[in-house]
Motif scaffolding. Structure first.
Motif, PDB file in Angstrom:
ATOM      1  N   GLY A  84       0.762  -1.249   0.000  1.00 21.05           N
ATOM      2  CA  GLY A  84       0.000   0.000   0.000  1.00 21.05           C
ATOM      3  C   GLY A  84       0.789   1.294   0.000  1.00 21.05           C
ATOM      4  N   VAL A 107      -2.330  -6.746   2.522  1.00 22.15           N
ATOM      5  CA  VAL A 107      -3.402  -5.796   2.830  1.00 22.15           C
ATOM      6  C   VAL A 107      -3.416  -5.476   4.332  1.00 22.15           C
ATOM      7  CG1 VAL A 107      -5.917  -5.516   2.880  1.00 22.15           C
ATOM      8  CG2 VAL A 107      -4.799  -6.391   0.829  1.00 22.15           C
ATOM      9  N   PHE A 119      -8.582   0.018   2.198  1.00 25.80           N
ATOM     10  CA  PHE A 119      -8.014  -1.198   1.601  1.00 25.80           C
ATOM     11  C   PHE A 119      -9.079  -2.279   1.428  1.00 25.80           C
ATOM     12  CE2 PHE A 119      -4.059   0.723   3.070  1.00 25.80           C
ATOM     13  CZ  PHE A 119      -3.245   0.495   1.972  1.00 25.80           C
TER      14      PHE A 119
END
Ligand SMILES: C[S@@+](CC[C@H](N)C(=O)[O-])C[C@H]1O[C@@H](n2cnc3c(N)ncnc32)[C@H](O)[C@@H]1O
Length: 227
Positions: A84, A107, A119
């Motif tokens: 991310g 994640v 997310f």
């Protein structure tokens, strides 16, 4: 809503940025329960090597971030966002930023480190079909797709990063790239109305550290040099 200062500037370009970035990762990682699996050891995982992860992400996504700055989208989805970091840097360009990846441990790291990002852990097409959302921009970098015919139903703009070919004919014609405006050797911007041309800054991205990295990767792994 006003957007935050450019995170890329604060944590990469500014003087002393790497110290600030390491301190930021340390602060954000507080209380994180880590699962160390094979998905952890990834060069863009900020917990694995924060400075290198930032350097790789900024290099790889540079033309995409420049395009987001021009497009001024309200909503962005990144497909295949891994841990991310690349998606979080997009919060400088849009109010709503969603990062999607099929890998649960990736994640989980993203959710803890970057709460500004929404997310989702799901297959990309299943998510879009389920929600029916239309994003201003969808970005995919070395993700599960380069292009898919369903994309125009779910976004107004699509930015793909990452091309590799071993075929001379493809390389000469550029037919391994998706149609749209070629923003750099690695990045294309598709929208329903943009022509198949080169972006103004196309050649600028060749004279950067990331190009040398991609060129070295190509030579080492038997791909043709990215152009
Ligand atoms: C090679 S990594 C690319 C990561 C990063 N975007 C980059 O440029 O380096 C591909 C990512 O896509 C994810 N992925 C693979 N198949 C997927 C799918 N069907 N839906 C969503 N994500 C997927 C993987 O878990 C992985 O994190």
């Amino acid at each position: 809503m006003s957007l935050p200062e450019k995170l890329v500037d604060k944590f990469y370009h500014a003087r002393g940025a790497h110290h600030a970035w390491e301190a930021e990762v340390t602060r954000r990682a507080d209380g994180l329960q880590l699962t160390i699996d094979r998905e952890f050891f990834f060069h863009m995982n900020p917990l694995y090597e924060p400075r290198l992860a930032m350097q790789y992400v900024v290099g790889r996504y540079e033309a995409a971030y420049d395009a987001l700055a021009d497009l001024k989208p309200k909503s962005v989805l990144e497909i295949g966002c891994a841990h991310g970091l690349s998606t979080w840097l997009m919060t400088s360009y849009a109010e709503r930023v969603v990062g999607l990846d099929i890998g649960p441990s990736r994640v989980a790291v993203g959710r803890h480190l970057f709460p500004e990002v929404e997310f989702v852990q799901e297959d990309w097409l299943a998510y879009l079909e389920r929600t029916g959302e239309v994003f201003d921009v969808i970005v995919s970098s070395h993700g599960p797709i380069i292009w898919h015919d369903a994309l125009p139903r779910f976004c107004k703009n699509y930015i793909n990063v990452g091309y590799r070919t071993t075929e001379w004919a493809q390389w000469l014609r550029g037919s391994h790239k998706i149609a749209g405006r070629q923003l750099s050797f690695s990045t294309t911007h598709w929208s329903a109305d943009n022509a198949g041309t080169r972006g103004k800054s196309y050649w600028r991205y060749f004279f950067r550290r990331n190009y040398l990295k991609e060129a070295r990767h190509a030579v080492t792994n038997g791909y043709l040099l990215p152009i």
